[in-house]
Write an enzyme that holds these catalytic residues in place. Structure first.
Site, PDB file in Angstrom:
ATOM      1  N   GLU A 222       0.956  -0.995  -0.292  1.00 52.45           N
ATOM      2  CA  GLU A 222      -0.276   0.239  -0.021  1.00 52.45           C
ATOM      3  C   GLU A 222       0.843   1.394  -0.228  1.00 52.45           C
ATOM      4  O   GLU A 222       1.446   1.562   1.165  1.00 52.45           O
ATOM      5  CB  GLU A 222      -0.772   0.173   1.680  1.00 52.45           C
ATOM      6  CG  GLU A 222      -1.923  -1.224   1.429  1.00 52.45           C
ATOM      7  CD  GLU A 222      -3.207  -1.063  -0.043  1.00 52.45           C
ATOM      8  OE1 GLU A 222      -3.432   0.398  -0.002  1.00 52.45           O
ATOM      9  OE2 GLU A 222      -3.745  -1.823  -0.403  1.00 52.45           O
ATOM     10  N   CYS A 257      -2.524   9.412   2.738  1.00 48.89           N
ATOM     11  CA  CYS A 257      -1.677   8.689   1.266  1.00 48.89           C
ATOM     12  C   CYS A 257      -2.553   9.710  -0.256  1.00 48.89           C
ATOM     13  O   CYS A 257      -1.715   9.496  -1.639  1.00 48.89           O
ATOM     14  CB  CYS A 257      -1.937   7.671   0.781  1.00 48.89           C
ATOM     15  SG  CYS A 257      -3.289   6.490   1.685  1.00 48.89           S
TER      16      CYS A 257
END
Ligand code: NAD
Length: 490
Positions: A222, A257
């Protein structure tokens, strides 16, 4: 105290080997496979969060000055929702999925059995230290694995609280926390795992993947990237700017993110957009945002220096149209907007991950697609527009981990959507059922009886048998039936 410190620093390869050995023993006992164990651990996780909400909020404040509302919404509530959703769905997810078989295997039945992978490692990042640590843990537990969680040392208060709480609430024979930084993570990475789930930057992602390759261990990475926002000129500017602000500064002050990394809009529209952003920023954070309690601070002095370097780059320092103030002592940087920064500036060549937002202008809104596609694939891409054709073109042409139209970051909360990157922004996905799947092996199981033993598949191979098999492959019903039942004459 000194002894305790020493104990903390000696997590080496030997300790890691002994830890994984224990976990392998627990997994082999079959304990983690049962529905009851999985459900009890998910319930314990919910209880842990409920009982310790204040400590969690305090730890997030200590690590990031994360505002309580953000801590509650994006760490506590999201984690609880994830547990509750998994608990509700767990029996269904665990039930083998019946699937159709083909004529060539008639008579037969088949199913897909989800089995736990075994012992998994979860390495998490500092920016949402609770959610990013525990949401993958939810998936690993739901799928019936034993696990080690390695929280980020960059958020030390959260890391130590996670270690303390998981030891108290969870089954320690199957769920362990190892705190530490590079040395401890490297020791863990030397071990053989059945899956490694890593959240963080791509540079370390490569280290993780290289370590995993030695044992043929699958990985979920991720990662991040530069998530663009396209703003068309036909939008409700107040709503659009509020939603951009919420995704940028309202999400851990840009240290998220999927925060907007840069905006793309037309030359004609840029000034209106900037005015709207400035207006709403002042509404939200007042005239002196460095004093606002509603903005997280920068996590530490390394990240502060990194961001200060982007801000002070000669190529962009004259392009600031809003903000630009910084307070090194308190690790605070004001929401800062730049207009028309050059493509070769530092800020356009790395993920910003902080409160700086460049705006790039184009002649026509369609030109944005080429600009986005000339870069590596982002984790998220956003479009604000009312134009149906533009939406379709965006969905068709932009490759990113996820797309969201007319808002930012919210796709993350939809449990039925996979969350993960593509290309440089990562591989694999989680959330909801995707988390369960990420930590399961999909075992193909077929059942046959002793009936219908077609002799055509066995030697001696004869032209007649070949004819039968040709009929079978071509789907000739009569031929197939004859073949399956072993009737030699058609
Ligand atoms: P970080 O510094 O906390 O590092 C992540 C983890 O990697 C930590 O647990 C750390 O101990 C470990 N680590 C660091 N160096 C290592 C090494 N040399 N060897 C082994 N392990 C090591 O977090 P970060 O990387 O600063 O996180 C920010 C990045 O993560 C950004 O790129 C962001 O976009 C991305 N991110 C992605 C997601 C997502 O869900 N896709 C979520 C959050 C952050």
């Amino acid at each position: 105290m000194a002894l305790e410190e020493e104990k903390k620093t000696v997590f080496d390869a030997e300790a890691a080997t002994s830890l994984t050995k224990d976990l392998r023993g627990t997994f082999a006992s079959g304990k983690t496979r049962s529905y009851e164990w999985r459900a009890s651990q998910l319930k314990n996780l919910i209880k842990m969060v409920n009982d310790n909400e204040k400590d969690i909020i305090d730890a997030l404040h200590s690590d990031l000055a994360k505002p309580e509302l953000e801590a509650f919404i994006s760490e506590i509530s999201m984690l609880k929702s994830s547990c509750i959703y998994s608990l509700k769905q767990l029996k269904r997810w665990m039930t083998p999925e019946k699937v159709k078989t083909s004529m060539t295997t008639f008579p037969s039945s088949a199913e897909i059995v989800s089995e736990p992978l075994g012992v998994v490692l979860i390495i998490s990042a500092w920016n949402y230290p609770f959610l990013l640590s525990l949401d993958p843990v939810v998936g690993a537990i739901a799928a019936g694995n034993a696990l080690v969680l390695k929280p980020s040392e960059v958020a030390p208060a959260s890391s130590s609280l996670l270690a303390k709480l998981l030891a108290k609430y969870m089954d320690c024979s199957a769920i362990k926390v190892v705190e530490g930084a590079v040395v401890e993570t490297s020791a863990l990475l030397e071990q053989k795992w059945d899956k490694i789930f890593y959240t963080g930057n791509g540079k370390v992602g490569r280290i993780v993947m290289a370590a995993a390759a030695k044992h043929l261990t699958p990985v979920v990475l991720e990662l991040g990237g530069k998530s663009p926002v396209i703003v068309d000129s036909d939008v409700n500017l107040q709503v659009a700017s509020r939603r951009i602000i919420a995704g940028k500064w309202g999400s851990n002050n840009g240290q998220a993110c999927i925060s907007p990394d840069y905006i793309l809009t037309t030359k004609d529209y840029a000034l209106q957009l900037i005015d709207a952003l400035k207006h709403e920023l002042e509404n939200f954070y007042g005239k002196d945002p460095l004093e606002s309690k509603d903005l997280s601070r920068i996590v530490n002095s390394n990240h502060f220096s990194r961001l200060a370097k982007l801000l002070d780059d000669d190529k962009v320092s004259k392009k600031i149209v809003h903000g630009g103030q910084k307070d090194e002592a308190n690790l605070r940087i004001a929401p800062t907007i730049f207009l028309d920064v050059p493509e070769d500036s530092l800020i356009m060549n790395e993920e910003i991950f902080g409160p700086l937002l460049p705006i790039i202008t184009v002649d026509k809104v369609e030109d944005c697609f080429e600009l986005i596609n000339s870069r590596t694939k982002p984790l998220a891409a956003y479009l604000f527009t009312n134009n149906k054709k533009l939406k379709e073109k965006f969905v068709r042409n932009i490759s990113a981990g996820g797309l969201l139209i007319n808002d930012t970051t919210l796709h993350l909360v939809v449990a039925t959507l996979p969350f993960g990157g593509v290309g440089e922004s990562g591989m694999g996905a989680y959330h909801g059922k995707f988390s369960f799947d990420a930590f399961s092996h999909k075992k193909a199981v077929m059942y046959r009886s002793f009936a219908g033993d077609a002799s055509a598949r066995y030697p001696p191979y004869t032209p007649g048998k070949l004819r039968l098999l040709r009929a079978l492959m071509s789907g000739s019903i009569i031929g197939i039936i004859c073949a399956l039942f072993g009737w030699s004459k058609v």
